[in-house]
Design a protein around this motif. Structure first.
Motif, PDB file in Angstrom:
ATOM      1  N   ALA A   1      72.382  57.419  72.120  1.00  0.00           N
ATOM      2  CA  ALA A   1      72.346  58.985  71.302  1.00  0.00           C
ATOM      3  C   ALA A   1      72.173  58.448  69.905  1.00  0.00           C
ATOM      4  N   CYS A   2      71.408  59.122  69.153  1.00  0.00           N
ATOM      5  CA  CYS A   2      71.095  59.045  67.679  1.00  0.00           C
ATOM      6  C   CYS A   2      71.202  60.499  66.932  1.00  0.00           C
ATOM      7  N   ASP A   3      71.258  60.365  65.539  1.00  0.00           N
ATOM      8  CA  ASP A   3      71.088  61.710  64.938  1.00  0.00           C
ATOM      9  C   ASP A   3      69.769  62.270  64.883  1.00  0.00           C
TER      10      ASP A   3
ATOM     11  N   LEU B   1      69.615  55.053  82.188  1.00  0.00           N
ATOM     12  CA  LEU B   1      69.683  55.016  80.552  1.00  0.00           C
ATOM     13  C   LEU B   1      69.442  56.507  80.089  1.00  0.00           C
ATOM     14  N   SER B   2      70.181  57.150  79.643  1.00  0.00           N
ATOM     15  CA  SER B   2      69.655  58.632  78.863  1.00  0.00           C
ATOM     16  C   SER B   2      69.566  58.282  77.349  1.00  0.00           C
ATOM     17  N   ILE B   3      68.594  58.617  76.720  1.00  0.00           N
ATOM     18  CA  ILE B   3      68.530  58.055  75.122  1.00  0.00           C
ATOM     19  C   ILE B   3      67.913  59.191  74.626  1.00  0.00           C
ATOM     20  N   GLY B   4      68.025  59.316  73.354  1.00  0.00           N
ATOM     21  CA  GLY B   4      67.640  60.430  72.643  1.00  0.00           C
ATOM     22  C   GLY B   4      68.393  61.082  71.487  1.00  0.00           C
ATOM     23  N   ASP B   5      68.170  62.022  70.824  1.00  0.00           N
ATOM     24  CA  ASP B   5      68.808  62.970  70.109  1.00  0.00           C
ATOM     25  C   ASP B   5      69.703  64.043  70.818  1.00  0.00           C
ATOM     26  N   PHE B   6      69.153  64.313  71.709  1.00  0.00           N
ATOM     27  CA  PHE B   6      69.400  65.358  72.640  1.00  0.00           C
ATOM     28  C   PHE B   6      69.668  66.765  71.943  1.00  0.00           C
ATOM     29  N   ASP B   7      68.819  66.974  71.126  1.00  0.00           N
ATOM     30  CA  ASP B   7      68.545  68.255  70.335  1.00  0.00           C
ATOM     31  C   ASP B   7      68.085  69.483  71.156  1.00  0.00           C
ATOM     32  N   SER B   8      67.579  69.215  72.229  1.00  0.00           N
ATOM     33  CA  SER B   8      66.890  70.190  73.069  1.00  0.00           C
ATOM     34  C   SER B   8      67.814  70.470  74.403  1.00  0.00           C
ATOM     35  N   VAL B   9      68.985  70.117  74.294  1.00  0.00           N
ATOM     36  CA  VAL B   9      70.051  70.505  75.550  1.00  0.00           C
ATOM     37  C   VAL B   9      71.290  71.363  74.568  1.00  0.00           C
ATOM     38  N   SER B  10      71.959  71.847  75.610  1.00  0.00           N
ATOM     39  CA  SER B  10      73.324  72.626  75.118  1.00  0.00           C
ATOM     40  C   SER B  10      74.260  71.547  75.154  1.00  0.00           C
TER      41      SER B  10
END
Length: 213
Positions: A72-74, A47-56
């Motif tokens: 994914a979330c906002d 599982l990969s989880i998060g808002d992914f605001d730290s990746v391009s």
């Protein structure tokens, strides 16, 4: 089938030491940039989880391609940190143990919040710890057995205002039925004198931190 151990890879301090920590049967969860770390080392998170605001955008596409499932979330409209979301999912799987890696880093607020997350696992009666290259952190309300290893020091810090009945066996500086209160430094930098040591408490919550310089 319930997993024996779930490893959560958050976006804090990570390195080759974290890869060496993985066992073949572990379930791997990538938390935001922690997912990219796993994939860059040839591993596919369950599982990969998060808002992914730290990746391009390109890095997120790679995460989506190589993960078993992505949640994914906002990045703004959310109430929980990425790590808390990951831990909540892990607790629902009811493993024997959960380990948080990459949970310590330069953001002290996130580091402290992640230490506080240990209480969620404690309430669920699931073994949980935070590990990085120089620290291993447990939260206990009953008993913990610690082994002599590459961590030279064991420190005890009250997590609740007062911890009573603190007793140590197998340590250079023993305690018997002691009381530790917030602000006390009595429990800092103890050392094991046996291959294993035990820490017991009667009431309260106690952080047991193994560390090395």
């Amino acid at each position: 089938m319930k997993p024996n151990r779930i490893l959560l890879f958050a976006g804090g301090n990570l390195g080759q030491w974290a890869i060496r920590y993985i066992r073949q049967e572990d379930w791997l969860v990538g938390v935001d940039r922690g997912a990219l770390f796993l994939i860059q080392h040839g591993l596919s998170p369950r599982l990969s989880i998060g808002d992914f605001d730290s990746v391009s955008v390109e890095e997120r596409a790679k995460i989506e391609q190589h993960s078993g499932y992505v949640s994914a979330c906002d990045p703004v409209m959310k109430d929980l940190t990425d790590t808390e979301m990951a831990l909540t999912w892990a607790l629902e799987q009811q493993p024997a143990e959960i380990v948080l890696l990459g949970a310590l880093g330069s953001r002290f607020d996130h580091t402290l919040a992640n230490v506080h997350l240990l209480q969620k696992a404690l309430l669920a009666r699931i073994d949980c710890k935070i590990v990085d290259e120089t620290n291993e952190i447990h939260l206990i309300d009953r008993e913990l057995t610690v082994e002599r290893d590459h961590f030279a020091h064991v420190s005890l810090l009250p997590f609740s205002p007062e911890v009573t009945g603190v007793t140590l066996c197998g340590f250079q500086y023993p305690l018997k039925d002691a009381t530790l209160r917030i602000g006390d430094t009595l429990g800092i930098s103890n050392v094991l004198t046996a291959d294993t040591g035990t820490i017991t408490v009667k009431s309260g919550l106690l952080l047991a931190i193994k560390s090395k310089d």
